[in-house]
Each structure stands twice: as structure tokens, then as C-alpha cells.
Design an enzyme around this catalytic site. Structure first.
Site, mmCIF file in Angstrom:
data_model
loop_
_atom_site.group_PDB
_atom_site.id
_atom_site.type_symbol
_atom_site.label_atom_id
_atom_site.label_comp_id
_atom_site.label_asym_id
_atom_site.label_seq_id
_atom_site.Cartn_x
_atom_site.Cartn_y
_atom_site.Cartn_z
ATOM 1 N N GLY A 267 3.518 -14.515 14.263
ATOM 2 C CA GLY A 267 3.944 -13.579 15.309
ATOM 3 C C GLY A 267 3.226 -12.225 15.228
ATOM 4 N N GLU B 242 1.265 -21.374 12.043
ATOM 5 C CA GLU B 242 2.498 -22.146 12.260
ATOM 6 C C GLU B 242 2.428 -23.568 11.704
ATOM 7 O OE1 GLU B 242 1.308 -19.942 14.265
ATOM 8 O OE2 GLU B 242 2.959 -18.716 14.988
HETATM 9 C C1 LIG Z 1 9.962 -23.137 15.831
HETATM 10 C C2 LIG Z 1 8.957 -22.553 16.749
HETATM 11 C C3 LIG Z 1 8.630 -21.132 16.376
HETATM 12 C C4 LIG Z 1 7.180 -20.927 16.324
HETATM 13 C C5 LIG Z 1 6.760 -19.554 16.041
HETATM 14 C C6 LIG Z 1 6.715 -19.000 14.824
HETATM 15 C C7 LIG Z 1 5.974 -17.787 14.603
HETATM 16 C C8 LIG Z 1 6.248 -17.028 13.343
HETATM 17 O O1 LIG Z 1 5.934 -15.863 13.325
HETATM 18 S S1 LIG Z 1 6.971 -17.782 12.011
HETATM 19 C C9 LIG Z 1 6.788 -16.618 10.673
HETATM 20 C C10 LIG Z 1 5.564 -16.932 9.917
HETATM 21 N N1 LIG Z 1 5.250 -15.876 8.961
HETATM 22 C C11 LIG Z 1 4.610 -16.110 7.844
HETATM 23 O O2 LIG Z 1 4.249 -17.201 7.511
HETATM 24 C C12 LIG Z 1 4.377 -14.924 6.952
HETATM 25 C C13 LIG Z 1 5.173 -15.014 5.707
HETATM 26 N N2 LIG Z 1 4.987 -13.841 4.864
HETATM 27 C C14 LIG Z 1 3.890 -13.655 4.109
HETATM 28 O O3 LIG Z 1 2.951 -14.405 4.101
HETATM 29 C C15 LIG Z 1 3.895 -12.430 3.244
HETATM 30 O O4 LIG Z 1 5.202 -11.936 3.191
HETATM 31 C C16 LIG Z 1 2.951 -11.308 3.728
HETATM 32 C C17 LIG Z 1 1.494 -11.727 3.487
HETATM 33 C C18 LIG Z 1 3.152 -10.975 5.185
HETATM 34 C C19 LIG Z 1 3.235 -10.032 2.891
HETATM 35 O O5 LIG Z 1 3.145 -10.310 1.523
HETATM 36 P P1 LIG Z 1 3.808 -9.310 0.476
HETATM 37 O O6 LIG Z 1 3.433 -9.815 -0.875
HETATM 38 O O7 LIG Z 1 3.475 -7.918 0.828
HETATM 39 O O8 LIG Z 1 5.384 -9.421 0.720
HETATM 40 P P2 LIG Z 1 6.350 -10.584 0.231
HETATM 41 O O9 LIG Z 1 6.763 -10.303 -1.182
HETATM 42 O O10 LIG Z 1 5.784 -11.910 0.528
HETATM 43 O O11 LIG Z 1 7.584 -10.360 1.207
HETATM 44 C C20 LIG Z 1 8.506 -9.279 1.023
HETATM 45 C C21 LIG Z 1 9.875 -9.760 1.492
HETATM 46 O O12 LIG Z 1 9.815 -10.096 2.879
HETATM 47 C C22 LIG Z 1 10.251 -11.457 3.066
HETATM 48 N N3 LIG Z 1 9.478 -12.025 4.185
HETATM 49 C C23 LIG Z 1 8.160 -12.141 4.301
HETATM 50 N N4 LIG Z 1 7.826 -12.669 5.487
HETATM 51 C C24 LIG Z 1 8.976 -12.908 6.135
HETATM 52 C C25 LIG Z 1 9.293 -13.445 7.405
HETATM 53 N N5 LIG Z 1 8.336 -13.838 8.295
HETATM 54 N N6 LIG Z 1 10.579 -13.537 7.747
HETATM 55 C C26 LIG Z 1 11.549 -13.149 6.920
HETATM 56 N N7 LIG Z 1 11.328 -12.618 5.681
HETATM 57 C C27 LIG Z 1 10.053 -12.507 5.312
HETATM 58 C C28 LIG Z 1 9.948 -12.122 1.744
HETATM 59 O O13 LIG Z 1 10.726 -13.273 1.600
HETATM 60 C C29 LIG Z 1 10.327 -11.026 0.759
HETATM 61 O O14 LIG Z 1 11.740 -11.002 0.686
HETATM 62 P P3 LIG Z 1 12.492 -10.494 -0.646
HETATM 63 O O15 LIG Z 1 12.151 -9.047 -0.763
HETATM 64 O O16 LIG Z 1 13.937 -10.760 -0.372
HETATM 65 O O17 LIG Z 1 11.951 -11.328 -1.775
#
Ligand SMILES: CCCC/C=C/CC(=O)SCCNC(=O)CCNC(=O)[C@H](O)C(C)(C)COP(=O)(O)OP(=O)(O)OC[C@H]1O[C@@H](n2cnc3c(N)ncnc32)[C@H](O)[C@@H]1OP(=O)(O)O
Length: 292
Positions: free
Chosen positions: A145, A169
């Protein structure tokens, strides 16, 4: 409760009353709570009329319903004020946006899921068809997104080389909806979109530049904003109505797709995301992110 509040208020101006688990009434003498930080900040430059719109939901600007709603209202406000342009960026030093908030899609009740998706649809449409020039100053990672938001802008400047961008995705076992595909195809063309989407590949900023997924690469956020301002400045002498109608015409396929298919698209999302195996996949992915 209202009576209790009035009585207590007269004792102290800054008193806040809470009911504990035992239902006993406690009195805390403390300052009024500071209002929460806005999820999206707007800063309009008086001289150029260009707005810098900053996503501000730490730690990763994951897109939940309140943030999307705020972003939509800001875009509408800029439309109403005949904005000269908008630069979309992030308050994080390393993440532009982590994409959709997976927590909004995980074990969520149907009414919340539906509100989430319809808010995403309308926010996207407001951005994609906005009459003013839009630039994404991508100052961090932009998966899924996050990539979609930047693809919906007219120009992308990314801080490199270490951040990555893409629609990942399929790697998560979910499917990018047709309007995500249209957005990427607008920018990359059919062949590269197929390659990128079927693999769910994330591109480093230099790779994204080579492919045309971004238009420019810079080394820091300040440079990204300057480049974005330069892009927008090109339009100063172009009549805004001609520009707006031309943009609408070029983006007709995506606009029409969303206008004609909002309900079917919502149904597709609901059918997909509520499947047990998809829920399981999202749960595992969330757990893997938290374990990092
Ligand atoms: C069913 C049809 C729908 C189709 C459409 C979908 C579109 C989407 O957007 S789906 C979301 C896909 N997103 C991702 O794959 C990204 C996932 N995140 C990452 O790869 C990394 O977090 C990052 C590279 C963006 C940043 O890395 P960084 O090391 O700085 O941070 P983290 O330690 O990984 O994350 C911190 C914290 O945030 C939580 N988190 C990360 N991304 C998401 C998210 N998309 N939604 C909710 N929460 C997220 C992560 O779990 C960590 O949480 P804690 O602090 O509780 O451990």
C-alpha cells in the site's frame, strides 16, 4: 456518571475521574492530556501554494482507517482550496509507509473490514484523480500500500540507495486488486507489471529507478522535497483546468474502474480476506514481523 463528573469538576479544574475495575471512583490531580499527534500533517507553503503532506503514524505509517480518512479529508481540503500541488512524504526516517495495516485485516469484524476497504477505495480515488500535481517524496521503504500511494502520484522521488519499493502482495499470499494493477501498469507498462506483480518483487531504489518505478533518486529527504517542488513548479504556467482534464483523461481507466466497481471490489476483498487460509497467512506474517 454525568452527575459524578459535574460534582467532581467543581473540586478541581484539572481533575480527571476514572472508574477502576472495582468500580471505585479515583481522583487524579493532573494536567489535561495533550491532544494526540495528527496522523497526517499538512504544511502549505505561502509563496508556492504547494502542500507538504506528511504521514505520521509511527512506527511504520501502516495505513489504518483513521489515517486513510484523515488523508482523504486533507486531499479534499486541498481540492477545495485550489491547491497548486501536493508532496506526500513521511515523518519516519526509514519508512514511507508499510502499506495497509495488517491489524485492520486480521480477525476483524465484517463491519470494520468493510469500513476499512471503502475508506481505502475513496482515499485512493481522491488522490489518483486529484486536480493538482502530486509527487511522492519516498523517504523510506514503500512496500504494498505504500507503493500504491506513491504510484497514485504523478511523480516519484525516492531516497536511495538503501530503501525498497514494490507491490509484494503475492509474497504474502494475497492478491493485489485490479486498481493496484492499473496503477502499476500506468507507470511500468504491461510486461514489467506482470513480472513485478506475479513475483511480488521488492526493488531497491536504484533498481526502481532503472525500471522507471521511480523517476528520480536522491540521497536525503530535503533533496527529495526540493526535487518534488521543481516538478510541481513546471506546471505554474499551465492552465489548471486544462491540466486537470488532461490528467483525468489519461487516468480514465483507473477512475472508471473504481467508480463502476466499488461494490464488487469490496465484495472481492471481503471474500478473499475472510478466507481461513488467508487469515492464517496474515497471522503468520504478522508474527514473523514481530519476531524480527
Ligand atoms: C486481501 C487483499 C488486500 C490486498 C492489499 C494489500 C496491500 C498491503 O499493503 S498489505 C501490507 C503489506 N505490507 C508489508 O508487507 C510490509 C510489512 N512491513 C515491513 O516489511 C517492515 O515493517 C518495514 C520494511 C516496512 C519496516 O521495517 P522496520 O524494521 O523498520 O520495522 P518493523 O520492526 O518490521 O515493524 C515495526 C512494527 O510495525 C509492525 N508492522 C510493520 N508493518 C506492518 C503492517 N503493514 N501492518 C501492521 N503492522 C505492521 C511490525 O509488526 C512491528 O510491530 P511491533 O513493534 O509490535 O513488533
Amino acid at each position: 456518571m454525568a452527575v459524578v463528573f459535574r460534582t467532581c469538576k467543581s473540586l478541581s479544574k484539572n481533575a480527571i475521574f476514572t472508574r477502576g475495575i472495582s468500580s471505585s471512583l479515583r481522583l487524579h490531580s493532573q494536567k489535561p492530556p495533550t491532544p494526540p499527534e495528527p496522523l497526517v500533517n499538512v504544511d502549505v507553503d505561502d509563496k508556492s501554494g504547494v502542500a507538504v503532506v506528511t504521514l505520521n503514524r509511527p512506527p511504520v505509517n501502516s495505513l489504518n482507517t483513521p489515517l486513510l480518512s484523515e488523508l482523504k479529508n486533507i486531499i479534499k481540503g486541498l481540492e477545495d482550496n485550489k491547491s497548486r500541488g501536493m508532496i506526500l512524504t513521511s515523518s519516519s526516517e526509514t519508512v514511507f509507509s508499510a502499506g495497509l495495516d495488517l491489524m485492520e485485516m486480521y480477525n476483524a469484524p465484517k463491519d470494520k473490514l468493510s469500513a476499512f476497504w471503502t475508506t481505502l477505495q475513496s482515499t485512493w480515488l481522491a488522490l489518483y484523480r486529484s486536480s493538482f500535481p502530486t509527487v511522492a517524496a519516498i523517504n523510506g521503504h514503500a512496500p504494498a500500500g505504500g507503493c500504491l500511494l506513491s504510484l497514485s502520484c504523478e511523480y516519484r522521488v525516492m531516497v536511495g540507495p538503501k530503501f525498497s519499493i514494490g507491490l509484494n502482495e503475492t509474497q504474502l499470499g494475497i492478491v493485489a486488486p485490479p486498481w493496484f494493477v492499473i496503477c502499476m501498469r500506468d507507470v511500468l507498462g504491461h510486461r514489467q507489471t506482470e513480472m513485478a506483480l506475479t513475483s511480488g518483487r521488492m526493488f531497491s531504489a536504484p533498481e526502481a529507478l532503472k525500471l522507471g518505478l521511480i523517476d528520480a533518486m536522491v540521497t536525503n529527504k530535503a533533496e527529495a522535497i526540493t526535487e518534488a517542488q521543481k516538478f510541481i513548479a513546471q506546471f505554474a504556467k499551465i492552465p489548471p483546468l486544462a491540466r486537470k482534464l488532461t490528467k483525468e483523461s489519461v487516468r480514465q481507466e483507473g477512475i472508471k474502474y473504481m467508480e463502476d466497481n466499488m461494490i464488487d471490489d469490496l465484495q472481492m476483498f471481503m471474500d478473499l480476506v475472510t478466507q481461513e487460509k488467508i487469515q492464517k497467512g496474515i497471522g503468520l506474517y504478522l508474527a514473523s514481523l514481530k519476531k524480527k
